[in-house]
Design a protein around this motif. Structure first.
Motif, PDB file in Angstrom:
ATOM      1  N   PRO A 355       0.867  -1.136  -0.309  1.00 32.20           N
ATOM      2  CA  PRO A 355      -0.220   0.139   0.164  1.00 32.20           C
ATOM      3  C   PRO A 355       1.048   1.396   0.259  1.00 32.20           C
ATOM      4  CG  PRO A 355      -0.781  -2.329   1.978  1.00 32.20           C
ATOM      5  CD  PRO A 355       0.815  -1.959   1.339  1.00 32.20           C
ATOM      6  N   ASP A 356       2.315   1.160   0.747  1.00 33.55           N
ATOM      7  CA  ASP A 356       3.174   2.643   0.807  1.00 33.55           C
ATOM      8  C   ASP A 356       3.754   2.319  -0.804  1.00 33.55           C
ATOM      9  OD1 ASP A 356       1.576   2.895   2.752  1.00 33.55           O
ATOM     10  OD2 ASP A 356       3.472   1.927   4.055  1.00 33.55           O
ATOM     11  N   ALA A 357       3.986   1.289  -1.814  1.00 34.37           N
ATOM     12  CA  ALA A 357       5.161   1.338  -2.693  1.00 34.37           C
ATOM     13  C   ALA A 357       4.125   2.828  -3.397  1.00 34.37           C
ATOM     14  CB  ALA A 357       4.475   0.565  -3.292  1.00 34.37           C
ATOM     15  N   GLU A 358       5.662   3.353  -4.048  1.00 36.50           N
ATOM     16  CA  GLU A 358       5.283   4.564  -4.475  1.00 36.50           C
ATOM     17  C   GLU A 358       6.233   4.620  -6.477  1.00 36.50           C
ATOM     18  OE1 GLU A 358       5.645   8.177  -1.380  1.00 36.50           O
ATOM     19  OE2 GLU A 358       7.494   7.218  -2.261  1.00 36.50           O
ATOM     20  N   ALA A 359       6.310   5.422  -6.968  1.00 36.73           N
ATOM     21  CA  ALA A 359       6.784   5.568  -8.441  1.00 36.73           C
ATOM     22  C   ALA A 359       8.411   5.457  -8.505  1.00 36.73           C
ATOM     23  CB  ALA A 359       6.497   5.856  -9.733  1.00 36.73           C
ATOM     24  N   LEU A 360       9.013   4.168  -8.877  1.00 39.85           N
ATOM     25  CA  LEU A 360      10.992   4.479  -8.321  1.00 39.85           C
ATOM     26  C   LEU A 360      11.002   4.154  -9.660  1.00 39.85           C
ATOM     27  CD1 LEU A 360      12.541   2.182  -6.916  1.00 39.85           C
ATOM     28  CD2 LEU A 360      11.711   0.270  -7.581  1.00 39.85           C
ATOM     29  N   THR A 361      12.199   4.895  -9.689  1.00 39.35           N
ATOM     30  CA  THR A 361      13.217   5.524 -11.208  1.00 39.35           C
ATOM     31  C   THR A 361      15.007   4.570 -10.139  1.00 39.35           C
ATOM     32  OG1 THR A 361      11.831   6.383 -12.078  1.00 39.35           O
ATOM     33  CG2 THR A 361      13.899   6.341 -12.519  1.00 39.35           C
ATOM     34  N   LEU A 362      15.468   3.490 -10.650  1.00 38.29           N
ATOM     35  CA  LEU A 362      17.304   3.708 -10.235  1.00 38.29           C
ATOM     36  C   LEU A 362      17.958   4.526 -11.061  1.00 38.29           C
ATOM     37  CD1 LEU A 362      16.020  -0.241  -9.703  1.00 38.29           C
ATOM     38  CD2 LEU A 362      16.035   1.643  -7.790  1.00 38.29           C
ATOM     39  N   GLY A 363      18.501   5.339 -10.292  1.00 35.52           N
ATOM     40  CA  GLY A 363      19.309   6.220 -11.448  1.00 35.52           C
ATOM     41  C   GLY A 363      18.394   7.276 -11.773  1.00 35.52           C
ATOM     42  N   ARG A 364      19.412   8.365 -12.666  1.00 34.84           N
ATOM     43  CA  ARG A 364      18.972   9.815 -13.117  1.00 34.84           C
ATOM     44  C   ARG A 364      18.673   9.710 -14.895  1.00 34.84           C
ATOM     45  NH1 ARG A 364      18.709  14.657 -10.913  1.00 34.84           N
ATOM     46  NH2 ARG A 364      18.199  16.356 -12.182  1.00 34.84           N
ATOM     47  N   PRO A 365      17.436   9.617 -15.598  1.00 37.37           N
ATOM     48  CA  PRO A 365      17.864   9.476 -17.111  1.00 37.37           C
ATOM     49  C   PRO A 365      18.603  10.664 -17.369  1.00 37.37           C
ATOM     50  CG  PRO A 365      15.168   9.000 -15.766  1.00 37.37           C
ATOM     51  CD  PRO A 365      16.336  10.164 -14.569  1.00 37.37           C
ATOM     52  N   SER A 366      19.381  10.623 -18.514  1.00 39.00           N
ATOM     53  CA  SER A 366      20.160  11.231 -18.911  1.00 39.00           C
ATOM     54  C   SER A 366      19.279  12.566 -19.813  1.00 39.00           C
ATOM     55  CB  SER A 366      20.911  11.009 -20.085  1.00 39.00           C
ATOM     56  OG  SER A 366      20.066  10.258 -20.894  1.00 39.00           O
ATOM     57  N   ASP A 367      18.520  12.236 -20.454  1.00 37.76           N
ATOM     58  CA  ASP A 367      17.240  13.294 -21.111  1.00 37.76           C
ATOM     59  C   ASP A 367      15.807  12.706 -21.378  1.00 37.76           C
ATOM     60  OD1 ASP A 367      17.426  11.129 -23.351  1.00 37.76           O
ATOM     61  OD2 ASP A 367      19.072  12.322 -24.491  1.00 37.76           O
ATOM     62  N   ASP A 368      15.220  12.839 -21.682  1.00 36.69           N
ATOM     63  CA  ASP A 368      13.732  12.333 -21.708  1.00 36.69           C
ATOM     64  C   ASP A 368      13.440  11.431 -23.289  1.00 36.69           C
ATOM     65  OD1 ASP A 368      12.293  15.420 -20.495  1.00 36.69           O
ATOM     66  OD2 ASP A 368      11.607  16.099 -22.637  1.00 36.69           O
ATOM     67  N   ALA A 369      14.054  11.155 -23.691  1.00 34.97           N
ATOM     68  CA  ALA A 369      14.027   9.894 -24.432  1.00 34.97           C
ATOM     69  C   ALA A 369      14.536   8.998 -23.584  1.00 34.97           C
ATOM     70  CB  ALA A 369      14.979  10.090 -25.909  1.00 34.97           C
ATOM     71  N   ASP A 370      15.544   8.872 -22.923  1.00 36.72           N
ATOM     72  CA  ASP A 370      15.969   7.571 -21.878  1.00 36.72           C
ATOM     73  C   ASP A 370      14.597   8.170 -20.868  1.00 36.72           C
ATOM     74  OD1 ASP A 370      17.720   6.201 -20.795  1.00 36.72           O
ATOM     75  OD2 ASP A 370      18.731   7.777 -19.051  1.00 36.72           O
ATOM     76  N   HIS A 371      13.965   8.830 -20.245  1.00 39.99           N
ATOM     77  CA  HIS A 371      13.226   8.448 -19.302  1.00 39.99           C
ATOM     78  C   HIS A 371      11.851   7.718 -19.760  1.00 39.99           C
ATOM     79  CE1 HIS A 371      10.251  11.222 -16.607  1.00 39.99           C
ATOM     80  NE2 HIS A 371      10.543  10.016 -16.041  1.00 39.99           N
ATOM     81  N   TYR A 372      11.683   8.480 -21.106  1.00 38.70           N
ATOM     82  CA  TYR A 372      10.503   7.488 -21.766  1.00 38.70           C
ATOM     83  C   TYR A 372      10.806   5.933 -22.026  1.00 38.70           C
ATOM     84  CZ  TYR A 372       6.776   7.102 -25.061  1.00 38.70           C
ATOM     85  OH  TYR A 372       5.595   6.958 -25.639  1.00 38.70           O
ATOM     86  N   ALA A 373      11.519   6.074 -22.510  1.00 34.28           N
ATOM     87  CA  ALA A 373      12.367   4.999 -22.860  1.00 34.28           C
ATOM     88  C   ALA A 373      12.218   3.560 -21.577  1.00 34.28           C
ATOM     89  CB  ALA A 373      13.026   4.191 -23.595  1.00 34.28           C
ATOM     90  N   ALA A 374      12.867   4.647 -20.698  1.00 34.99           N
ATOM     91  CA  ALA A 374      12.726   3.479 -19.061  1.00 34.99           C
ATOM     92  C   ALA A 374      11.350   3.421 -18.198  1.00 34.99           C
ATOM     93  CB  ALA A 374      13.160   4.066 -17.856  1.00 34.99           C
ATOM     94  N   LEU A 375      10.463   4.236 -18.873  1.00 37.36           N
ATOM     95  CA  LEU A 375       8.804   3.978 -18.987  1.00 37.36           C
ATOM     96  C   LEU A 375       7.936   2.981 -19.555  1.00 37.36           C
ATOM     97  CD1 LEU A 375       7.439   7.869 -18.000  1.00 37.36           C
ATOM     98  CD2 LEU A 375       8.117   6.370 -16.620  1.00 37.36           C
ATOM     99  N   LEU A 376       8.487   3.614 -20.629  1.00 38.28           N
ATOM    100  CA  LEU A 376       7.596   1.512 -21.520  1.00 38.28           C
ATOM    101  C   LEU A 376       8.346   0.634 -21.234  1.00 38.28           C
ATOM    102  CD1 LEU A 376       7.909   2.966 -24.795  1.00 38.28           C
ATOM    103  CD2 LEU A 376       6.121   3.314 -23.799  1.00 38.28           C
TER     104      LEU A 376
END
Length: 500
Positions: A355-376
């Motif tokens: 119930p307390d889980a939150e969106a998780l990202t391990l690291g910092r995306p290099s740009d928007d394309a990297d961020h978007y790819a990580a979500l997909l």
């Protein structure tokens, strides 16, 4: 005709016996989100449903007229049955006539955490026997929140004595028929309905302080509920007397629309969130209670679960963006430099309960394309974990996994998901829960196997082994991270690393 009450819109679809779409319509829905709160107004559902049905009928009439040049008197098309699906766990209270007494608490409203724990503890003997675990997203927990019963107030339901429990599609079917009608067993499941004995757990309701509420009669999916009344005919354009059929939840509807009716077949519905549904000959037992079993119209069992991961993370992170352009950029980021678990809202429901889980990202995306790819990729990795979990529980998985839901509009994402899963993926021509309801309506009025005739597979995507291997490392990284945070049980994590 099938009508699908989604999170952001109502959709309607009119389909022939052989699966040809003759008309479709849609209308937007809005709600109120604030923190864990997510509410919608039932009156908006009716307006949206009426608009979507009218659009569908307009297209249907045009199609019928165009094909009736040799027989003008037959130019008006006839809808032989309509069924409605909605979001699982969405609930409100009405009076005896069906007039809303409360807003609707949506499936992902997260305010009933304490109530879910109270309901689980109070009815543990019943839920353990049924293989259920009451979650904050479930309608039963929301009823405790709406009434103020249970853990916080000691069970005082005097203000709402006699109020009627109403699931999302119940409001629409009641308006169509002109009076309150039975709910379907699919939507009733998350209100605690016992699919084995086909009864409400009244003893648990008494213990919870809910005995003053009016729990509706329950019908099996595909059961005729009545016919369209004169007032609804005027609002929607449907002919008075059109049969109204008991539906199923949107996840089950998408499964029917996918054609995955045989034992061993599985369907994943990817829209705002991710839903996994399969077919088994007997109920699939889950000691953790995060997987639950619906009953299909033909008597098989439909085990599955709903994750809070999904495409909603994309619209939140990239509002108004050109997603097709981002898809092209993401194709060069396999894998992305970061690993994500893209929850749409706080808390996870499946394949683990946190119930307390939150969106998780391990690291910092290099740009928007990297961020978007990580979500997909993160959604695809979560989907892979879901399939690993049902295998862990002993479920058979035969043939291609069928993809349905709004996310199937992305060809790139479809192939990525097949690669990450390492399994063929079947894509129906119509990836829409409304089709599943049209299939169910046809099954009810014709009595035959409508799914095999009405569901058309557009293509089967084969996984690319070399592409899939790129994601073995990120998958293990994600599993490790979920286990370290205490969200994913160790036995599930071990199985996923070894066999996922």
């Amino acid at each position: 005709m099938g009508v699908d009450l989604g999170t952001q819109s109502v959709r309607a679809l009119a389909v022939t016996d052989d699966g040809r779409v003759l008309g479709r319509g849609s209308a937007p829905l809005t709600g109120h989100r604030e923190g864990d709160r997510h509410e919608q107004l039932p009156a908006d559902w009716w307006r949206g449903a009426a608009d979507a049905i009218r659009q569908t009928l307009s297209a249907l009439s045009a199609s019928a007229s165009a094909s009736a040049s040799a027989a003008p008197a037959r130019g008006r098309a006839r809808v032989r049955g309509v069924a409605v699906c909605g979001t699982s766990g969405t609930v409100l209270l009405t009076d005896a006539r069906g007039v809303p007494l409360t807003p609707a608490l949506m499936y992902d409203d997260g305010r009933a955490g304490a109530e879910a724990r109270y309901a689980q503890e109070t009815g543990a003997d019943v839920w353990d026997a049924l293989g259920l675990r009451i979650q904050p997203s479930w309608a039963l927990a929301k009823l405790l929140w709406l009434t103020g019963a249970g853990a916080k107030s000691g069970g005082d339901t005097s203000i709402l004595q006699g109020a009627r429990v109403c699931h999302q599609p119940d409001f629409i079917t009641a308006r169509l028929v002109g009076r309150p009608v039975p709910t379907d067993s699919s939507h009733a499941l998350k209100t605690g309905y016992d699919l084995h004995t086909r009864s409400w757990p009244t003893a648990v309701h008494d213990r919870l302080g809910l005995s003053g509420l009016d729990f509706p009669d329950v019908a099996a999916p595909g059961t005729p509920l009545g016919t369209v009344c004169a007032e609804a005919a005027a609002d929607t354009g449907l002919a008075e007397g059109t049969p109204v059929i008991a539906g199923m939840t949107d996840g089950c509807a998408a499964q029917l629309g996918s054609g995955a009716w045989e034992v061993g077949r599985w369907n994943t519905v990817l829209g705002t969130t991710l839903v996994l549904k399969g077919v088994t000959a007997t109920p699939l037992r889950d000691p953790a209670g995060v997987l639950y079993n619906h009953r299909s119209p033909d008597g098989h069992w439909l085990p599955g679960g709903a994750s809070s991961v999904g495409a909603g993370a994309l619209t939140h992170a990239f509002p108004g963006a050109d997603l097709a352009r981002l898809d092209r950029l993401a194709a060069d980021r396999e894998p992305a430099s970061v690993v994500a678990y893209p929850l749409v809202s706080r808390g996870e429901r499946f394949p683990f309960l946190a119930p307390d889980a939150e969106a998780l990202t391990l690291g910092r995306p290099s740009d928007d394309a990297d961020h978007y790819a990580a979500l997909l990729q993160g959604v695809a990795l979560a989907e892979r974990l879901c399939l690993a979990y049902v295998r862990f529980l002993g479920a058979p998985i035969d043939g291609p996994v069928t993809f349905t839901g709004g996310a199937t509009r992305s060809d790139y994402w479809n192939q990525l998901r097949a690669d990450v899963l390492g399994r063929p993926a079947a894509l129906p021509e119509q990836a829409d829960s409304a089709l599943g309801m049209a299939v169910l309506a046809a099954h009810a009025v014709t009595g035959d196997d409508a799914a095999r005739r009405m569901v058309r597979i557009r293509t089967i995507l084969e996984p690319r082994p070399e592409a899939g291997r790129r994601f073995d490392g990120p998958f293990v990284t994600l599993v490790d991270a979920l286990e370290r945070r205490g969200w994913l049980p160790s036995d599930t994590a071990t199985y996923a690393r070894e066999h996922g």
